[in-house]
Design a protein around this motif. Sequence first.
Motif, PDB file in Angstrom:
ATOM      1  N   MET A  49     -10.789 -60.315  38.578  1.00  0.00           N
ATOM      2  CA  MET A  49     -10.177 -59.014  38.820  1.00  0.00           C
ATOM      3  C   MET A  49      -8.662 -59.134  38.682  1.00  0.00           C
ATOM      4  O   MET A  49      -8.112 -60.224  38.650  1.00  0.00           O
ATOM      5  N   GLY A  50      -7.988 -57.970  38.644  1.00  0.00           N
ATOM      6  CA  GLY A  50      -6.544 -57.936  38.455  1.00  0.00           C
ATOM      7  C   GLY A  50      -5.749 -58.519  39.606  1.00  0.00           C
ATOM      8  O   GLY A  50      -4.741 -59.181  39.396  1.00  0.00           O
ATOM      9  N   THR A  51      -6.193 -58.266  40.839  1.00  0.00           N
ATOM     10  CA  THR A  51      -5.461 -58.758  42.008  1.00  0.00           C
ATOM     11  C   THR A  51      -6.425 -59.335  43.039  1.00  0.00           C
ATOM     12  O   THR A  51      -7.626 -59.069  43.005  1.00  0.00           O
ATOM     13  N   GLU A  52      -5.876 -60.086  43.960  1.00  0.00           N
ATOM     14  CA  GLU A  52      -6.667 -60.660  45.052  1.00  0.00           C
ATOM     15  C   GLU A  52      -7.272 -59.555  45.911  1.00  0.00           C
ATOM     16  O   GLU A  52      -8.425 -59.649  46.349  1.00  0.00           O
ATOM     17  N   ALA A  53      -6.520 -58.486  46.133  1.00  0.00           N
ATOM     18  CA  ALA A  53      -7.024 -57.362  46.936  1.00  0.00           C
ATOM     19  C   ALA A  53      -8.224 -56.703  46.259  1.00  0.00           C
ATOM     20  O   ALA A  53      -9.194 -56.315  46.926  1.00  0.00           O
ATOM     21  N   GLU A  54      -8.185 -56.595  44.937  1.00  0.00           N
ATOM     22  CA  GLU A  54      -9.311 -56.020  44.194  1.00  0.00           C
ATOM     23  C   GLU A  54     -10.535 -56.943  44.277  1.00  0.00           C
ATOM     24  O   GLU A  54     -11.664 -56.468  44.419  1.00  0.00           O
ATOM     25  N   GLU A  55     -10.300 -58.235  44.199  1.00  0.00           N
ATOM     26  CA  GLU A  55     -11.403 -59.191  44.338  1.00  0.00           C
ATOM     27  C   GLU A  55     -12.061 -59.059  45.701  1.00  0.00           C
ATOM     28  O   GLU A  55     -13.286 -59.010  45.810  1.00  0.00           O
ATOM     29  N   THR A  56     -11.229 -58.994  46.741  1.00  0.00           N
ATOM     30  CA  THR A  56     -11.751 -58.870  48.099  1.00  0.00           C
ATOM     31  C   THR A  56     -12.552 -57.587  48.261  1.00  0.00           C
ATOM     32  O   THR A  56     -13.644 -57.593  48.833  1.00  0.00           O
ATOM     33  N   ALA A  57     -12.042 -56.486  47.722  1.00  0.00           N
ATOM     34  CA  ALA A  57     -12.744 -55.204  47.811  1.00  0.00           C
ATOM     35  C   ALA A  57     -14.089 -55.270  47.085  1.00  0.00           C
ATOM     36  O   ALA A  57     -15.103 -54.771  47.589  1.00  0.00           O
ATOM     37  N   ALA A  58     -14.120 -55.891  45.925  1.00  0.00           N
ATOM     38  CA  ALA A  58     -15.363 -56.009  45.158  1.00  0.00           C
ATOM     39  C   ALA A  58     -16.381 -56.873  45.896  1.00  0.00           C
ATOM     40  O   ALA A  58     -17.571 -56.529  45.957  1.00  0.00           O
ATOM     41  N   ILE A  59     -15.926 -57.977  46.460  1.00  0.00           N
ATOM     42  CA  ILE A  59     -16.826 -58.857  47.214  1.00  0.00           C
ATOM     43  C   ILE A  59     -17.413 -58.111  48.404  1.00  0.00           C
ATOM     44  O   ILE A  59     -18.626 -58.114  48.634  1.00  0.00           O
ATOM     45  N   GLU A  60     -16.556 -57.443  49.163  1.00  0.00           N
ATOM     46  CA  GLU A  60     -17.023 -56.719  50.343  1.00  0.00           C
ATOM     47  C   GLU A  60     -17.949 -55.561  49.967  1.00  0.00           C
ATOM     48  O   GLU A  60     -18.918 -55.277  50.666  1.00  0.00           O
ATOM     49  N   GLY A  61     -17.665 -54.905  48.847  1.00  0.00           N
ATOM     50  CA  GLY A  61     -18.461 -53.754  48.450  1.00  0.00           C
ATOM     51  C   GLY A  61     -19.785 -54.099  47.780  1.00  0.00           C
ATOM     52  O   GLY A  61     -20.740 -53.321  47.865  1.00  0.00           O
TER      53      GLY A  61
END
Length: 101
Positions: A49-61
């Motif tokens: 993903m583009g950013t760490e925050a986006e990765e975290t959101a995708a993992i959680e979702g």
Amino acid sequence: MSIFVGNLSYEVTQDDLSSIFAEYGTVKRVQVPTDRETGRPRGFAFVEMGTEAEETAAIEGLDGAEWMGRDLKVNKAKPKEDRGGSFGGNRGGGGGGRNRY
């Protein structure tokens, strides 16, 4: 860092994964490993993903979500282990199956 996506349908494509992960941000890269002999997907993939925050959101979702009839396993990918250059270092599990038939 990339995301490991497991328990995927064998019918999944890079485009399928790109579209579902795009809901959580910018998808930089999708890699769907295939079996060397059959060419079929192996049931897992890696997504960047583009950013760490986006990765975290995708993992959680997506971790545990049902998609294409499967419950996804989504988490941060672990670094590939160094197999080293020691004697027989690259001869393990993968190649032996061909001679069993």
